[in-house]
Design a protein around this motif. Structure first.
Motif, PDB file in Angstrom:
ATOM      1  N   GLU A  14       0.744  -1.166  -0.079  1.00 57.43           N
ATOM      2  CA  GLU A  14       0.121   0.056   0.001  1.00 57.43           C
ATOM      3  C   GLU A  14       0.852   1.168  -0.080  1.00 57.43           C
ATOM      4  N   SER A  15       2.044   1.158   0.599  1.00 57.80           N
ATOM      5  CA  SER A  15       2.844   2.344   0.564  1.00 57.80           C
ATOM      6  C   SER A  15       3.602   2.848  -0.814  1.00 57.80           C
ATOM      7  N   GLY A  16       3.531   1.470  -1.599  1.00 56.54           N
ATOM      8  CA  GLY A  16       4.197   1.737  -3.000  1.00 56.54           C
ATOM      9  C   GLY A  16       5.448   1.293  -2.943  1.00 56.54           C
ATOM     10  N   GLN A  17       6.257   1.223  -1.771  1.00 58.28           N
ATOM     11  CA  GLN A  17       7.768   0.903  -1.919  1.00 58.28           C
ATOM     12  C   GLN A  17       7.883  -0.556  -1.449  1.00 58.28           C
ATOM     13  N   ILE A  18       9.092  -0.974  -2.138  1.00 56.18           N
ATOM     14  CA  ILE A  18       9.227  -2.476  -1.857  1.00 56.18           C
ATOM     15  C   ILE A  18      10.554  -2.303  -1.555  1.00 56.18           C
ATOM     16  N   CYS A  19      10.874  -2.654   0.098  1.00 51.85           N
ATOM     17  CA  CYS A  19      12.164  -2.283   0.737  1.00 51.85           C
ATOM     18  C   CYS A  19      13.051  -3.728   1.079  1.00 51.85           C
ATOM     19  N   ALA A  20      14.201  -3.719   0.885  1.00 49.94           N
ATOM     20  CA  ALA A  20      15.009  -4.816   1.372  1.00 49.94           C
ATOM     21  C   ALA A  20      14.605  -5.134   2.659  1.00 49.94           C
ATOM     22  N   PHE A  21      14.757  -4.242   3.278  1.00 48.68           N
ATOM     23  CA  PHE A  21      14.789  -4.726   4.867  1.00 48.68           C
ATOM     24  C   PHE A  21      12.885  -4.196   5.093  1.00 48.68           C
ATOM     25  N   SER A  22      12.454  -4.845   5.571  1.00 51.95           N
ATOM     26  CA  SER A  22      10.924  -4.438   6.166  1.00 51.95           C
ATOM     27  C   SER A  22      11.347  -3.546   7.342  1.00 51.95           C
TER      28      SER A  22
END
Length: 348
Positions: free
Chosen positions: A159-167
């Motif tokens: 939902e945030s639109g960002q995919i991060c390597a570290f959650s």
């Protein structure tokens, strides 16, 4: 390699006439404010940002993955965790993105009125600041994302639109003060820790920050129906078709082939986005698909295309990677052996 963008970069890869056509007909992503030394990439290619970088041109229409890693103070090759997001681009579209210094990531942000149109009109003037899309890796990217449509992308992206390597995680309960830890039956911080296991047990419980998780389908922990007999439990544990039906019915009942989009999405998030949780989901989903004997006959198109998807995925991973990570439980070898055996049996 620093991205210093210009016509000469395109001419080394494409014929001048084709490059000119792609410049006007392809999409462009304008990225403002990215610090020099940032690692920036689109799809399967990554560069170190140079002083003139303002984005990427000549992008073919379709779904793409933009990603970046912030450079560290003092220069050098070390970069921060990778952050990225999927976006769908149309022919001749110009998408304007901005660097967010607080999160050290590129994000869409609210566009100013007429901003994209203005950049489109001045694209010629922007040419020397835009790096050409790396067409030499396009075939590879298309083979890895052949089932990921814009609709699938919107369903799976956080939902945030960002995919991060570290959650991003938050504590389940407050634990900054001694009284908070006492309520959770955790010892005070100054108590001596006698082992690694004890130290891990003292850490507060954490949960992902709302809106930051990739919205994968929830995979069943129980592979057999409630109230099943011991015989049925054994059968459903050997043939995971029941579990696969539960997965398909959650989201993909009308189009089971779309399940392959999720398999590809998880693989790309791991391979390019460095998201280990996506790798774990890919493994679990692949395990269900490969061990569902009865489903192979029912979902023949799904399995025919699964073979193709796996062929392209496995060809992109170095052999020693699977030796280091997967061979601990022989996951890949045993799972693919089961799939091929069952597939041959059903097709013969």
């Amino acid at each position: 390699m620093a991205v210093t963008a210009g016509p000469a970069m395109a001419s080394r890869q494409l014929e001048p006439e084709l490059a000119r056509q792609l410049f006007f007909e392809g999409a462009a992503v304008v990225v403002l404010g990215v610090p020099e030394g940032t690692e920036f990439g689109i799809d399967y290619s990554t560069w170190a940002v140079g002083p003139r970088f303002r984005g990427v041109k000549m992008i073919p229409p379709g779904v793409h993955f933009l990603h970046c890693s912030a450079g560290r103070a003092g220069g050098g090759r070390e970069t921060g965790p990778r952050t990225g997001f999927f976006l769908s681009l149309q022919r001749r579209e110009v998408r304007v993105l901005r660097w967010d210094a607080a999160s050290e990531a590129v994000g869409p942000g609210p566009p100013a009125p007429g901003e994209a149109a203005a950049f489109r009109e001045n694209l010629r003037e922007m040419d020397r600041f835009l790096g050409p899309y790396p067409y030499e890796s396009l075939k590879k990217w298309v083979s890895l994302t052949s089932f990921i449509s814009e609709a699938a992308m919107q369903k799976l992206q956080p939902e945030s639109g960002q995919i991060c390597a570290f959650s991003e995680v938050l504590p389940v309960a407050a634990g900054r003060h001694t009284r908070d830890r006492a309520e959770q039956r955790l010892p005070p911080f100054d108590t001596e820790c006698r082992s690694y296991a004890e130290g891990m047990a003292r850490l507060p419980q954490m949960k992902p920050k709302a809106g930051t998780q990739i919205r994968f389908t929830e995979l069943p922990k129980q592979t057999y129906p409630s109230g099943a007999t011991p015989e049925e439990i054994t059968r459903h544990s050997m043939d995971l078709s029941y579990a696969l039906e539960k997965v398909i019915n959650q989201r993909y009942a009308s189009q089971p082939l779309d399940l392959l989009a999720e398999l590809q999405f998880a693989f790309v998030c791991f391979l390019i986005g460095n998201v280990y949780d996506a790798f774990e989901h890919w493994k679990r989903l692949l395990n269900i698909l490969c061990r569902s004997e009865n489903a192979i006959g029912k979902y023949r198109d799904l399995y025919i295309n699964l073979i193709s998807v796996l062929y392209h995925q496995l060809s992109e991973i170095p052999a020693d990677f699977f030796v280091d990570i997967v061979s601990q439980d022989n996951f890949l070898t045993s799972t693919l052996q089961v799939l091929l055996r069952l597939y041959v049996q059903c097709c013969c």
